[in-house]
Write an enzyme that holds these catalytic residues in place. Sequence first.
Site, PDB file in Angstrom:
ATOM      1  N   LYS A  14       0.837  -1.216   0.000  1.00  0.00           N
ATOM      2  CA  LYS A  14       0.000   0.000   0.000  1.00  0.00           C
ATOM      3  C   LYS A  14       0.857   1.247   0.000  1.00  0.00           C
ATOM      4  O   LYS A  14       2.044   1.217   0.356  1.00  0.00           O
ATOM      5  CB  LYS A  14      -0.937   0.024   1.219  1.00  0.00           C
ATOM      6  CG  LYS A  14      -0.238   0.020   2.598  1.00  0.00           C
ATOM      7  CD  LYS A  14       0.273   1.368   3.083  1.00  0.00           C
ATOM      8  CE  LYS A  14       1.004   1.298   4.413  1.00  0.00           C
ATOM      9  NZ  LYS A  14       1.807   2.486   4.721  1.00  0.00           N
ATOM     10  N   PRO A 100       8.827  -3.604  -1.201  1.00  0.00           N
ATOM     11  CA  PRO A 100      10.078  -3.199  -0.549  1.00  0.00           C
ATOM     12  C   PRO A 100       9.993  -3.332   0.972  1.00  0.00           C
ATOM     13  O   PRO A 100       8.978  -2.990   1.570  1.00  0.00           O
ATOM     14  CB  PRO A 100      10.217  -1.725  -0.947  1.00  0.00           C
ATOM     15  CG  PRO A 100       9.371  -1.546  -2.147  1.00  0.00           C
ATOM     16  CD  PRO A 100       8.272  -2.553  -2.056  1.00  0.00           C
ATOM     17  N   VAL A 101      11.061  -3.862   1.574  1.00  0.00           N
ATOM     18  CA  VAL A 101      11.084  -4.088   3.027  1.00  0.00           C
ATOM     19  C   VAL A 101      11.345  -2.768   3.762  1.00  0.00           C
ATOM     20  O   VAL A 101      12.207  -1.986   3.352  1.00  0.00           O
ATOM     21  CB  VAL A 101      12.172  -5.123   3.383  1.00  0.00           C
ATOM     22  CG1 VAL A 101      12.320  -5.270   4.890  1.00  0.00           C
ATOM     23  CG2 VAL A 101      11.847  -6.470   2.742  1.00  0.00           C
ATOM     24  N   GLY A 108       5.325  -6.192   5.690  1.00  0.00           N
ATOM     25  CA  GLY A 108       5.122  -7.172   6.751  1.00  0.00           C
ATOM     26  C   GLY A 108       3.638  -7.397   7.027  1.00  0.00           C
ATOM     27  O   GLY A 108       3.184  -8.534   7.194  1.00  0.00           O
ATOM     28  N   ASP A 142      -1.820  -1.998  10.328  1.00  0.00           N
ATOM     29  CA  ASP A 142      -2.062  -1.979   8.879  1.00  0.00           C
ATOM     30  C   ASP A 142      -2.642  -3.282   8.346  1.00  0.00           C
ATOM     31  O   ASP A 142      -3.040  -3.353   7.180  1.00  0.00           O
ATOM     32  CB  ASP A 142      -0.752  -1.701   8.122  1.00  0.00           C
ATOM     33  CG  ASP A 142      -0.255  -0.269   8.307  1.00  0.00           C
ATOM     34  OD1 ASP A 142      -1.003   0.549   8.873  1.00  0.00           O
ATOM     35  OD2 ASP A 142       0.877   0.012   7.889  1.00  0.00           O
TER      36      ASP A 142
END
Length: 309
Positions: A14, A100-101, A108, A142
């Site tokens: 997101k 992307p981390v 996550g 989230d």
Amino acid sequence: MGAMRYVHVSASGKINPALYVGDVREDGYHDLDIFFESLDIFDEIEARAVEGGEVSIVMQGAAGGVPCDDTNLAVRAARLLQERYGVTQGVELTITKRIPVAGGMAGGSADAAGALLACNELWELGLGRDELMELGAELGADVPFCLLGSLARASGKGEVLHSIQPGYLHFWTLLTFPEGLSTPEVFKRLDALREERGVHNSLEATREAADTLEELLGQPDNSAFAPYMANDLTEAVCALRPELGEILERISDMGLARIVSGAGPTIAILSEDYETANAVANHLIETVPEATIKRANGPAAGAHLRHSE
Ligand code: ATP
């Protein structure tokens, strides 16, 4: 053993078209007025049934820095379902990372949402989306949105959600960076900056702009909402990562509408149509070489089932 052996779920990342941060609440979280939009950048979550109760995980793709132990959010999601519903079966999770981390794109949380959905299917628990969203809220603010997907506005610490019927597609160009930012650290920095100035932040002051954004997002226009994009965390993000402020300025000087997503460092640029977005992406490859440039469209579906057998 249930009949199901294998489930494949896709879970979208997101961005936040707007993120307003109010005061710190009694439970230590900030009051938020926050917009979410799912993008068509997906992590793939595969779940295989195993005998015995073990939960294991393999991360592949761009998963540098993500732990494969009990702190992995997907593992925690599977364990939460096991504990809450007395599940005796186990699961072998394989996650292919594309989000992307630590980039402000809820990677996550998307994996947690995907694991909840996949294990619900694999273990034939029969939970509905609302029940999964409630469980998801225990794992992270989230996670409920990652299950809901599309476009939404949330209040509280981000968990009181309502969907916005999207009026049109949005064409985004993302700038991602190899080094992530920690969300708690960014909020801490914001608190410090506000304390220094003695500012009191009420969400009442930004309510009208946020209401306008909500209205514009529902209209059949793909970029009319651009002037209402905002992120109260931007200053804190730039304080922690000064080069990001310089890049934001460079992008604004190009006349582009941009925001920092979540707690950064990902930057999202909105274009008025598909061709322009592609041209912007190509231009940025040349002009901002320190970032990885990706095109993405939204709103996309939230975590959803792809295949089961
Ligand atoms: P948000 O926008 O929700 O604050 P983010 O997108 O900035 O989050 P994530 O990609 O969710 O950040 O990663 C935050 C931290 O969570 C990482 O440093 C990572 O170690 C940890 N983490 C645990 N499980 C996962 C997972 N399955 N995928 C990504 N990160 C994970």
